[in-house]
Design a protein around this motif. Structure first.
Motif: not given
Length: 231
Positions: A172-190, A192-202
């Motif tokens: 909380a309070g830290l700015v996390l890039s899409r790539e960082t979120i993708l790697n930590r939540v979806w996994g480094f072996d994901y 797909g497109n980083t747009n999936v992060v934007d979709v789930y943020i919505r």
């Protein structure tokens, strides 16, 4: 300040005079400071418990700051401020994408560095932990039962939505890039497109923000997302 509660900072800098200067300045401000002269030494030290922040030079011998940052992120969520003589936007973006929380360009005013350190330490503690709960304002995340409430109202989330919200809350309070979120939540072996992060943020915004009078989930244009309580 009580010695036991002084924040611990690891300074990773191969230039001995600058490392010593930073150590003295930070000690004077009440921080506990230790230094590492290269990336391998830093990675050896990061496994020790209790680091509150890392100051990481980009131009290190052996492993550069980008690789050190990436490897630190595999072990810990400690705030990282990157020190760099490079002012190119691509280098700054690369640093943030590999897991840095902020950067400052050399030469810098020590007052600016101290302000950035205070901000990162303050924001890193934005989420209050109570047992297995994370609390941000009126948002409560129970990790054991995977239950989320806001203002006492239960908010149903899918597994991925919960994992994303929990990761944002842990940082909380830290700015996390899409790539960082993708790697930590979806996994480094994901793959797909980083747009999936934007979709789930919505999806999250529709559930934890839009029905309520104040926002917790914020977009930092061109960088990524942050979860924080507006004061």
């Amino acid at each position: 300040m009580d010695e036991k509660v002084k924040p611990r900072i690891l300074v990773v800098e191969d230039e001995a005079s600058l490392a010593r200067f930073l150590q003295l300045e930070l000690n004077h401000e009440g921080y506990q400071v230790e230094t590492a002269q290269n990336g391998y030494e830093a990675l050896g030290r990061i496994g020790e418990a209790g680091w509150d922040l890392v100051l990481l030079d980009l131009m290190l011998p052996g492993l550069d700051g980008f690789e050190v940052c990436r490897r630190i992120r595999e072990q810990a969520d400690v705030p990282i401020i990157m020190l760099t003589a490079r002012d190119a936007t691509l280098d700054k973006v690369k640093g943030l994408d590999t897991g840095a929380d902020d950067y400052i360009t050399k030469p810098f005013a020590v007052e600016e560095l101290l302000a950035r350190i205070r901000a990162k330490l303050r924001r890193a503690g934005t989420a209050r932990q109570e047992g297995d709960k994370l609390v941000i304002g009126d948002l409560v995340i129970r990790r054991g039962t995977r239950q989320v409430t806001r203002s006492g109202q239960i908010i149903p989330l899918t597994r991925r939505e919960f994992d994303l919200l929990a990761y944002l809350a842990e940082n909380a309070g830290l700015v996390l890039s899409r790539e960082t979120i993708l790697n930590r939540v979806w996994g480094f072996d994901y793959c797909g497109n980083t747009n999936v992060v934007d979709v789930y943020i919505r999806y999250l915004r529709a559930k934890i923000d839009e029905p309520f009078p104040t926002r917790l989930l914020h977009t930092v244009r061109g960088v990524g997302y942050t979860l924080r309580e507006e004061k």
